[in-house]
Write a protein that holds these residues in place. Structure first.
Motif, PDB file in Angstrom:
ATOM      1  N   ALA A  14       0.827  -1.201   0.000  1.00  0.00           N
ATOM      2  CA  ALA A  14       0.000   0.000   0.000  1.00  0.00           C
ATOM      3  C   ALA A  14       0.866   1.257   0.000  1.00  0.00           C
ATOM      4  N   GLU A  15       1.968   1.215   0.745  1.00  0.00           N
ATOM      5  CA  GLU A  15       2.843   2.391   0.794  1.00  0.00           C
ATOM      6  C   GLU A  15       3.587   2.580  -0.528  1.00  0.00           C
ATOM      7  N   GLU A  16       3.869   1.479  -1.210  1.00  0.00           N
ATOM      8  CA  GLU A  16       4.498   1.574  -2.537  1.00  0.00           C
ATOM      9  C   GLU A  16       3.533   2.248  -3.527  1.00  0.00           C
ATOM     10  N   VAL A  17       2.262   1.823  -3.489  1.00  0.00           N
ATOM     11  CA  VAL A  17       1.228   2.444  -4.325  1.00  0.00           C
ATOM     12  C   VAL A  17       1.106   3.928  -3.979  1.00  0.00           C
ATOM     13  N   ALA A  18       1.080   4.227  -2.665  1.00  0.00           N
ATOM     14  CA  ALA A  18       0.931   5.612  -2.208  1.00  0.00           C
ATOM     15  C   ALA A  18       2.072   6.492  -2.714  1.00  0.00           C
ATOM     16  N   MET A  19       3.298   5.971  -2.671  1.00  0.00           N
ATOM     17  CA  MET A  19       4.453   6.763  -3.140  1.00  0.00           C
ATOM     18  C   MET A  19       4.359   7.041  -4.642  1.00  0.00           C
ATOM     19  N   LYS A  20       3.940   6.033  -5.405  1.00  0.00           N
ATOM     20  CA  LYS A  20       3.795   6.245  -6.862  1.00  0.00           C
ATOM     21  C   LYS A  20       2.761   7.334  -7.144  1.00  0.00           C
ATOM     22  N   LEU A  21       1.688   7.315  -6.359  1.00  0.00           N
ATOM     23  CA  LEU A  21       0.635   8.310  -6.568  1.00  0.00           C
ATOM     24  C   LEU A  21       1.076   9.704  -6.130  1.00  0.00           C
ATOM     25  N   LEU A  22       1.859   9.773  -5.053  1.00  0.00           N
ATOM     26  CA  LEU A  22       2.388  11.080  -4.632  1.00  0.00           C
ATOM     27  C   LEU A  22       3.307  11.658  -5.705  1.00  0.00           C
ATOM     28  N   GLU A  23       4.061  10.773  -6.369  1.00  0.00           N
ATOM     29  CA  GLU A  23       4.895  11.236  -7.488  1.00  0.00           C
ATOM     30  C   GLU A  23       4.011  11.723  -8.633  1.00  0.00           C
ATOM     31  N   ARG A  24       2.936  10.996  -8.881  1.00  0.00           N
ATOM     32  CA  ARG A  24       2.038  11.347  -9.981  1.00  0.00           C
ATOM     33  C   ARG A  24       1.368  12.701  -9.753  1.00  0.00           C
ATOM     34  N   VAL A  25       1.025  13.004  -8.489  1.00  0.00           N
ATOM     35  CA  VAL A  25       0.395  14.305  -8.209  1.00  0.00           C
ATOM     36  C   VAL A  25       1.430  15.375  -7.845  1.00  0.00           C
ATOM     37  N   GLY A  26       2.709  14.996  -7.920  1.00  0.00           N
ATOM     38  CA  GLY A  26       3.781  15.996  -7.862  1.00  0.00           C
ATOM     39  C   GLY A  26       4.254  16.426  -6.491  1.00  0.00           C
ATOM     40  N   ILE A  27       3.969  15.628  -5.438  1.00  0.00           N
ATOM     41  CA  ILE A  27       4.423  16.049  -4.097  1.00  0.00           C
ATOM     42  C   ILE A  27       5.009  14.879  -3.283  1.00  0.00           C
ATOM     43  N   PRO A  28       5.914  14.077  -3.869  1.00  0.00           N
ATOM     44  CA  PRO A  28       6.463  12.949  -3.110  1.00  0.00           C
ATOM     45  C   PRO A  28       7.221  13.376  -1.857  1.00  0.00           C
ATOM     46  N   GLU A  29       7.761  14.611  -1.890  1.00  0.00           N
ATOM     47  CA  GLU A  29       8.571  15.073  -0.744  1.00  0.00           C
ATOM     48  C   GLU A  29       7.710  15.388   0.486  1.00  0.00           C
ATOM     49  N   GLN A  30       6.404  15.381   0.318  1.00  0.00           N
ATOM     50  CA  GLN A  30       5.514  15.703   1.451  1.00  0.00           C
ATOM     51  C   GLN A  30       5.050  14.451   2.213  1.00  0.00           C
ATOM     52  N   LYS A  31       5.578  13.288   1.867  1.00  0.00           N
ATOM     53  CA  LYS A  31       5.011  12.021   2.354  1.00  0.00           C
ATOM     54  C   LYS A  31       4.940  11.901   3.874  1.00  0.00           C
ATOM     55  N   ASN A  32       5.908  12.443   4.591  1.00  0.00           N
ATOM     56  CA  ASN A  32       5.942  12.259   6.050  1.00  0.00           C
ATOM     57  C   ASN A  32       5.331  13.422   6.830  1.00  0.00           C
ATOM     58  N   LYS A  33       4.765  14.386   6.114  1.00  0.00           N
ATOM     59  CA  LYS A  33       4.136  15.518   6.795  1.00  0.00           C
ATOM     60  C   LYS A  33       2.695  15.174   7.176  1.00  0.00           C
ATOM     61  N   TYR A  34       2.175  15.919   8.130  1.00  0.00           N
ATOM     62  CA  TYR A  34       0.756  15.802   8.478  1.00  0.00           C
ATOM     63  C   TYR A  34      -0.021  16.812   7.638  1.00  0.00           C
ATOM     64  N   PRO A  35      -1.306  16.531   7.344  1.00  0.00           N
ATOM     65  CA  PRO A  35      -2.070  17.405   6.460  1.00  0.00           C
ATOM     66  C   PRO A  35      -2.022  18.887   6.817  1.00  0.00           C
ATOM     67  N   ALA A  36      -2.036  19.202   8.102  1.00  0.00           N
ATOM     68  CA  ALA A  36      -2.060  20.616   8.519  1.00  0.00           C
ATOM     69  C   ALA A  36      -0.820  21.386   8.061  1.00  0.00           C
ATOM     70  N   ALA A  37       0.271  20.665   7.768  1.00  0.00           N
ATOM     71  CA  ALA A  37       1.513  21.326   7.340  1.00  0.00           C
ATOM     72  C   ALA A  37       1.517  21.639   5.841  1.00  0.00           C
ATOM     73  N   LEU A  38       0.470  21.207   5.121  1.00  0.00           N
ATOM     74  CA  LEU A  38       0.421  21.403   3.670  1.00  0.00           C
ATOM     75  C   LEU A  38      -0.474  22.578   3.307  1.00  0.00           C
TER      76      LEU A  38
END
Length: 247
Positions: free
Chosen positions: A120-144
């Motif tokens: 699931a985390e592998e899928v999630a990382m691919k999708l974060l790359e697809r939407v252009g924000i892989p570097e935000q993976k370890n942040k909490y939503p409020a920080a975005l």
């Protein structure tokens, strides 16, 4: 685009007390089609797309989505299957505030699809790359930013590998400078073989991406046509008035 219908509605009505929010809606949406739903506030647009996964029960007519008849008799297992095949992106991002971006995206594939945490985390990382924000993976939503949060919400919906994506005014809660980054993700998504229904006020997006425009007013589906016809030569007076007011 397939010629096969994936969504069909016949004479669908929805009432809230004495107020009729939808008045006999008939649509036939093909697999892979990009539908943009336009109309003034309170016209029934959001109510319509919410009936498609029974977030909003309808009180008359028929709805069939991917071969499943949706009504009060729909079994729990059919409804669960349907909702796992339909991604829904709301105005408000509805992310879980207490877990990271990566965990937000990986949660449903584990719970619903039975994936391992690693998968699931592998899928999630691919999708974060697809939407252009892989570097935000370890942040909490409020920080975005709002735009980043909405991109995470889109990635989360895509993590279930849905057949259909529903968007309910996905940019209306965003600051103007953040709207483009979300629309860019959606434009990229529209190039893939996925059925999309987008309720929006973004006319540029509607012209660029829509296969078909559906214009709602006062609970009626007033007009449907290609973007070229709708924007350049609308048939109905109500459509003309709407376009005069916003363009």
């Amino acid at each position: 685009m397939s010629e096969e219908s994936i969504i069909q509605t016949k004479d669908v009505t929805v009432s809230f007390g004495d107020f009729q929010a939808l008045k006999g809606i008939n649509v036939d949406i093909k697999q892979g089609e990009i539908i943009v739903v336009l109309g003034p506030s309170g016209s029934g647009k959001s109510t319509f797309i919410r009936t498609l996964n029974r977030l909003q029960p309808h009180d008359g007519g028929e709805i069939v989505v991917d071969g499943i008849q949706i009504n009060e008799d729909t079994t729990v297992s059919d409804l669960k299957q349907l909702r796992s095949d339909i991604g829904f992106v709301f105005q408000q991002f509805n992310l879980f505030p207490h877990i990271t971006v990566l965990e937000n995206i990986a949660l449903a594939p584990q719970k619903v699809r039975g994936m391992s945490k690693e998968e699931a985390e592998e899928v999630a990382m691919k999708l974060l790359e697809r939407v252009g924000i892989p570097e935000q993976k370890n942040k909490y939503p409020a920080a975005l930013s709002g735009g980043q949060q909405q991109r995470v919400a889109i990635a989360r919906a895509l993590a279930m590998d849905p057949k259909i994506m529903l968007f309910d005014e996905p940019t209306s809660a965003l600051d103007p400078e953040m709207i483009k980054e979300v629309l860019d993700v959606m434009i990229d998504l529209a190039k893939r073989d996925i059925t999309m229904i987008v309720v929006t006020h973004e006319m540029g997006f509607a012209k660029e991406v829509g296969d078909r425009i559906m214009f709602f007013d006062e609970g009626h589906l007033v007009e449907e046509s290609t973007p070229d016809v709708f924007f350049d030569n609308p048939k109905e007076d109500r459509s003309k008035l709407f376009l005069e007011q916003i363009l």
